[in-house]
Design a protein around this motif. Structure first.
Motif, mmCIF file in Angstrom:
data_model
loop_
_atom_site.group_PDB
_atom_site.id
_atom_site.type_symbol
_atom_site.label_atom_id
_atom_site.label_comp_id
_atom_site.label_asym_id
_atom_site.label_seq_id
_atom_site.Cartn_x
_atom_site.Cartn_y
_atom_site.Cartn_z
ATOM 1 N N HIS A 17 5.489 10.539 3.228
ATOM 2 C CA HIS A 17 5.332 9.422 2.416
ATOM 3 C C HIS A 17 5.157 8.369 3.267
ATOM 4 O O HIS A 17 6.336 8.009 4.655
ATOM 5 C CB HIS A 17 5.223 9.357 0.991
ATOM 6 C CG HIS A 17 4.275 10.319 0.306
ATOM 7 N ND1 HIS A 17 3.789 10.042 -1.194
ATOM 8 C CD2 HIS A 17 3.884 11.654 0.948
ATOM 9 C CE1 HIS A 17 4.132 11.361 -1.974
ATOM 10 N NE2 HIS A 17 4.006 12.284 -0.699
ATOM 11 N N GLN A 35 -7.662 8.000 -4.649
ATOM 12 C CA GLN A 35 -6.383 6.839 -5.555
ATOM 13 C C GLN A 35 -5.119 6.341 -4.400
ATOM 14 O O GLN A 35 -4.426 5.131 -3.996
ATOM 15 C CB GLN A 35 -5.667 8.846 -5.866
ATOM 16 C CG GLN A 35 -4.630 8.276 -5.628
ATOM 17 C CD GLN A 35 -3.189 7.834 -6.581
ATOM 18 O OE1 GLN A 35 -4.773 7.427 -7.593
ATOM 19 N NE2 GLN A 35 -2.784 7.385 -6.552
ATOM 20 N N TYR A 36 -5.447 6.613 -2.680
ATOM 21 C CA TYR A 36 -5.301 6.448 -1.312
ATOM 22 C C TYR A 36 -6.160 5.665 -0.810
ATOM 23 O O TYR A 36 -7.436 6.260 -0.309
ATOM 24 C CB TYR A 36 -4.433 7.317 -1.073
ATOM 25 C CG TYR A 36 -3.232 8.147 -1.666
ATOM 26 C CD1 TYR A 36 -2.343 7.235 -1.938
ATOM 27 C CD2 TYR A 36 -3.209 9.094 -2.303
ATOM 28 C CE1 TYR A 36 -1.550 7.403 -2.754
ATOM 29 C CE2 TYR A 36 -2.530 9.894 -3.261
ATOM 30 C CZ TYR A 36 -2.036 9.325 -3.472
ATOM 31 O OH TYR A 36 -1.064 9.760 -4.066
ATOM 32 N N LEU A 70 1.025 -1.129 -0.177
ATOM 33 C CA LEU A 70 0.137 0.154 0.474
ATOM 34 C C LEU A 70 0.782 0.997 -0.232
ATOM 35 O O LEU A 70 1.637 1.895 0.587
ATOM 36 C CB LEU A 70 -0.959 0.412 1.342
ATOM 37 C CG LEU A 70 -2.427 -1.100 1.311
ATOM 38 C CD1 LEU A 70 -2.920 -1.107 2.350
ATOM 39 C CD2 LEU A 70 -2.311 -0.911 0.264
ATOM 40 N N ALA A 71 0.768 2.138 -1.065
ATOM 41 C CA ALA A 71 1.853 3.158 -1.073
ATOM 42 C C ALA A 71 0.466 4.410 -0.526
ATOM 43 O O ALA A 71 -0.447 4.778 -1.070
ATOM 44 C CB ALA A 71 2.104 3.399 -2.701
ATOM 45 N N LEU A 72 0.770 5.494 0.070
ATOM 46 C CA LEU A 72 0.226 6.478 1.216
ATOM 47 C C LEU A 72 1.043 7.307 0.576
ATOM 48 O O LEU A 72 1.774 8.014 1.110
ATOM 49 C CB LEU A 72 -0.355 5.843 2.372
ATOM 50 C CG LEU A 72 -0.756 4.744 2.546
ATOM 51 C CD1 LEU A 72 -1.021 4.422 4.704
ATOM 52 C CD2 LEU A 72 -2.243 4.602 2.400
ATOM 53 N N ASN A 73 0.319 8.534 0.986
ATOM 54 C CA ASN A 73 0.222 10.272 0.492
ATOM 55 C C ASN A 73 0.480 10.287 1.903
ATOM 56 O O ASN A 73 0.520 11.806 1.361
ATOM 57 C CB ASN A 73 0.297 10.958 -0.797
ATOM 58 C CG ASN A 73 -1.232 11.006 -0.539
ATOM 59 O OD1 ASN A 73 -2.213 10.891 0.180
ATOM 60 N ND2 ASN A 73 -1.998 12.230 -1.373
ATOM 61 N N ASN A 133 -5.971 11.027 4.469
ATOM 62 C CA ASN A 133 -5.552 12.062 3.561
ATOM 63 C C ASN A 133 -6.509 12.952 4.106
ATOM 64 O O ASN A 133 -7.621 12.533 4.385
ATOM 65 C CB ASN A 133 -5.353 11.649 2.279
ATOM 66 C CG ASN A 133 -4.576 12.801 1.292
ATOM 67 O OD1 ASN A 133 -5.694 14.477 1.344
ATOM 68 N ND2 ASN A 133 -3.733 13.301 1.026
ATOM 69 N N THR A 161 5.268 3.951 3.093
ATOM 70 C CA THR A 161 4.872 2.310 2.140
ATOM 71 C C THR A 161 4.808 1.574 3.311
ATOM 72 O O THR A 161 5.669 1.051 4.156
ATOM 73 C CB THR A 161 5.793 1.613 1.750
ATOM 74 O OG1 THR A 161 5.917 2.808 0.441
ATOM 75 C CG2 THR A 161 5.620 1.079 0.807
ATOM 76 N N GLU A 189 -10.679 1.570 0.904
ATOM 77 C CA GLU A 189 -11.101 2.136 -0.301
ATOM 78 C C GLU A 189 -12.312 2.738 -1.020
ATOM 79 O O GLU A 189 -13.470 1.956 -0.718
ATOM 80 C CB GLU A 189 -10.560 1.347 -1.283
ATOM 81 C CG GLU A 189 -9.069 0.198 -0.979
ATOM 82 C CD GLU A 189 -8.300 -0.848 -1.941
ATOM 83 O OE1 GLU A 189 -9.555 -1.575 -3.049
ATOM 84 O OE2 GLU A 189 -7.968 -1.784 -1.591
ATOM 85 N N TRP A 206 -3.765 13.952 -6.137
ATOM 86 C CA TRP A 206 -3.466 13.374 -4.418
ATOM 87 C C TRP A 206 -4.722 14.226 -3.745
ATOM 88 O O TRP A 206 -5.133 13.367 -3.345
ATOM 89 C CB TRP A 206 -2.382 13.571 -3.598
ATOM 90 C CG TRP A 206 -2.546 15.849 -4.236
ATOM 91 C CD1 TRP A 206 -2.213 15.892 -5.006
ATOM 92 C CD2 TRP A 206 -3.051 16.873 -3.166
ATOM 93 N NE1 TRP A 206 -2.246 17.245 -5.415
ATOM 94 C CE2 TRP A 206 -2.136 17.666 -4.495
ATOM 95 C CE3 TRP A 206 -3.909 16.533 -2.550
ATOM 96 C CZ2 TRP A 206 -3.070 18.615 -3.248
ATOM 97 C CZ3 TRP A 206 -4.060 17.814 -1.984
ATOM 98 C CH2 TRP A 206 -3.861 18.920 -2.726
#
Length: 118
Positions: free
Chosen positions: A109, A44-45, A5-8, A59, A111, A23, A39
């Motif tokens: 960010h 997206q996240y 999981l990639a999070l900003n 976010n 991961t 999600e 973003w």
């Protein structure tokens, strides 16, 4: 099977913690879906809830419709906005976590390597 999981946003969830991943649906019109997500798109996240601590990570676009995430005129809510359409919710165990500082954006960010559980 492990997922990445990639999070900003920063989400320092320790390895071994059980999380709930939420999600969201991409509600952009079909003709705009060929463009890259930004973003500002809540889909997206995902939102992460650490089930061991009760801390929710998200976010500002998950919490507020306002475009300025840095100006806090009112406290952010403890849960995502009610108008966001959920596409999937699942639980997982965190296997690894890395936070990376992105100087150009003055933001961290995250991961997460996670193993979904049933």
């Amino acid at each position: 099977m492990a997922l990445t999981l990639a999070l900003n946003y920063p989400a320092a969830v320790p390895a071994g913690h059980k999380i709930e991943v939420t999600e969201f649906v991409d509600i952009r019109p079909e003709k705009k879906r060929h463009k890259t997500l930004t973003w500002m798109d809540p889909c997206q996240y995902p939102v992460i809830l650490d089930l061991d601590t009760g801390i929710r990570y998200m976010n500002h676009v998950h919490a507020s419709r306002g475009g300025n995430g840095g100006l806090m005129l009112h406290p952010y809510p403890l849960v995502p906005r009610g108008d966001l359409q959920v596409s999937r919710v699942y639980q997982a165990v965190v296997k690894a976590c890395a936070l990376v500082m992105v100087e150009g954006y003055d933001n961290q960010h995250t991961t997460l390597l996670v193993e979904p559980v049933e």
